[in-house]
Write an enzyme that holds these catalytic residues in place. Sequence first.
Site, short mmCIF file in Angstrom:
data_model
loop_
_atom_site.label_atom_id
_atom_site.label_comp_id
_atom_site.label_asym_id
_atom_site.label_seq_id
_atom_site.Cartn_x
_atom_site.Cartn_y
_atom_site.Cartn_z
CG ASP A 32 -1.97 -1.10 1.15
OD1 ASP A 32 -2.73 -1.28 2.12
OD2 ASP A 32 -2.00 -1.79 0.11
CD GLU A 34 6.11 2.03 -5.29
OE1 GLU A 34 6.74 2.55 -4.35
OE2 GLU A 34 6.32 2.30 -6.49
CE1 TYR A 35 -3.95 3.48 -4.46
CE2 TYR A 35 -3.49 1.98 -6.30
CZ TYR A 35 -4.31 2.91 -5.68
OH TYR A 35 -5.48 3.28 -6.29
CG ASP A 36 -1.11 4.94 0.13
OD1 ASP A 36 -1.08 4.54 1.31
OD2 ASP A 36 -2.04 4.67 -0.66
CE LYS A 114 -31.07 -13.28 -7.21
NZ LYS A 114 -31.04 -12.12 -6.28
CD GLU A 172 -26.46 -7.08 -7.56
OE1 GLU A 172 -26.68 -7.23 -8.78
OE2 GLU A 172 -27.36 -7.09 -6.71
CE LYS A 290 -26.24 -14.58 -15.33
NZ LYS A 290 -25.28 -13.45 -15.36
CE LYS A 314 -33.32 -15.30 -3.68
NZ LYS A 314 -34.51 -14.46 -3.88
N1 LIG Z 1 -27.33 -10.59 -8.67
C1 LIG Z 1 -26.40 -11.31 -9.32
O1 LIG Z 1 -25.37 -11.66 -8.74
N2 LIG Z 1 -26.60 -11.63 -10.70
N3 LIG Z 1 -27.64 -11.19 -11.46
C2 LIG Z 1 -27.39 -11.69 -12.67
C3 LIG Z 1 -28.23 -11.47 -13.83
C4 LIG Z 1 -29.45 -10.87 -13.83
C5 LIG Z 1 -29.85 -10.88 -15.17
C6 LIG Z 1 -28.86 -11.46 -15.90
O2 LIG Z 1 -27.82 -11.82 -15.08
N4 LIG Z 1 -26.28 -12.43 -12.72
C7 LIG Z 1 -25.77 -12.40 -11.49
N5 LIG Z 1 -24.62 -13.01 -11.09
#
Ligand SMILES: NC(=O)n1nc(-c2ccco2)nc1N
Length: 323
Positions: A32, A34-36, A114, A172, A290, A314
């Site tokens: 860090d 060096e980065y700083d 997710k 995200e 997917k 989920k």
């Molecule tokens: N929330 C989330 O982590 N998502 N959401 C998608 C998504 C939503 C529509 C297409 O891809 N993919 C990931 N890893």
Amino acid sequence: MSDIQSEMAALSAQIEEFNYQYYVLDTPTVPDAEYDRVMQRLRALEEQNPELLQSDSPTQKVGGQALAAFEQVAHEVPMLSLDNVFNDEDFVAFANRIEERLDGAAFSFCCEPKLDGLAVSLLYENGRLVRAATRGDGQTGENITANAKTITSVPLKLRGDDFPPRLEVRGEVFMPKAGFDALNQRARQRDEKQFANPRNAAAGSLRQLDSRITAKRPLAFYAYSTGVIEGDYAAVSSHYEQLMQLKSWGLPVSPEVKRRDSQNDVIAYYRDIMERRAALPYEIDGVVLKVDSLAQQNSLGFVSRAPRWATAFKFPAEEEITL
Ligand SMILES: NC(=O)n1nc(-c2ccco2)nc1N
């Protein structure tokens, strides 16, 4: 280019490479200190030569003038919402429906954690971040460009030169658990409002009209999809490979993203991530599966707003703790 300008350009490029190694490869190469040192040198040169200051210099991730309101942004490609499955049987039924629609053709899944944050769209034109927007209702979101630019893991410029002239990255924005705990601890000490969970903290921090406040919040970003892609580049045929391309252009992608070929291997991935959930540095509420082939995604299409080719798997709801 004067000597000063070339030194400033070199320092800027060096910091961007440090950021890539730290936020994308997760393998920092310099301490860090060096980065700083490099960042301080660039700041000093920019203060001494304000006419040479670049708007997308890495020193500019500190936010600027507060907005009176957010502009609306119309998404050129709608930002999807995902259907859910909650158990193995539903997932198998989902996968079997896909197999039928693909007339029995073989297909793989790209499996991703997710992330429980806020979906955003980042638009890069000629490799520079020109606009960031929230998902909103999927058709229209809020322009949060100034705020997104303060997120250290969001590159202001893409890496390399083999990216498309116009590239919309979707992903995200989230607040890692450690940052969330530290933020709430500081709030407690200052007798300020605490956030109920990292997702609310990320949403509240990203939708600040004053980007200087956002700049002080420990936000992070992982890319997981694309929207608009225009212009000449080496297109790939797989979603997983597309995520690896985004990574090579300097966008962070979760290291937990894997490709799995059979229903059993997908279920094993789901169980493995569920077992490791508490140890992950960010909150998740399931995995996203997917169809990996982009051609097969296109042929499967969408039902109303949710894709036929993807589902969220989920976890059982955790008992809510109230603060
Ligand atoms: N929330 C989330 O982590 N998502 N959401 C998608 C998504 C939503 C529509 C297409 O891809 N993919 C990931 N890893």
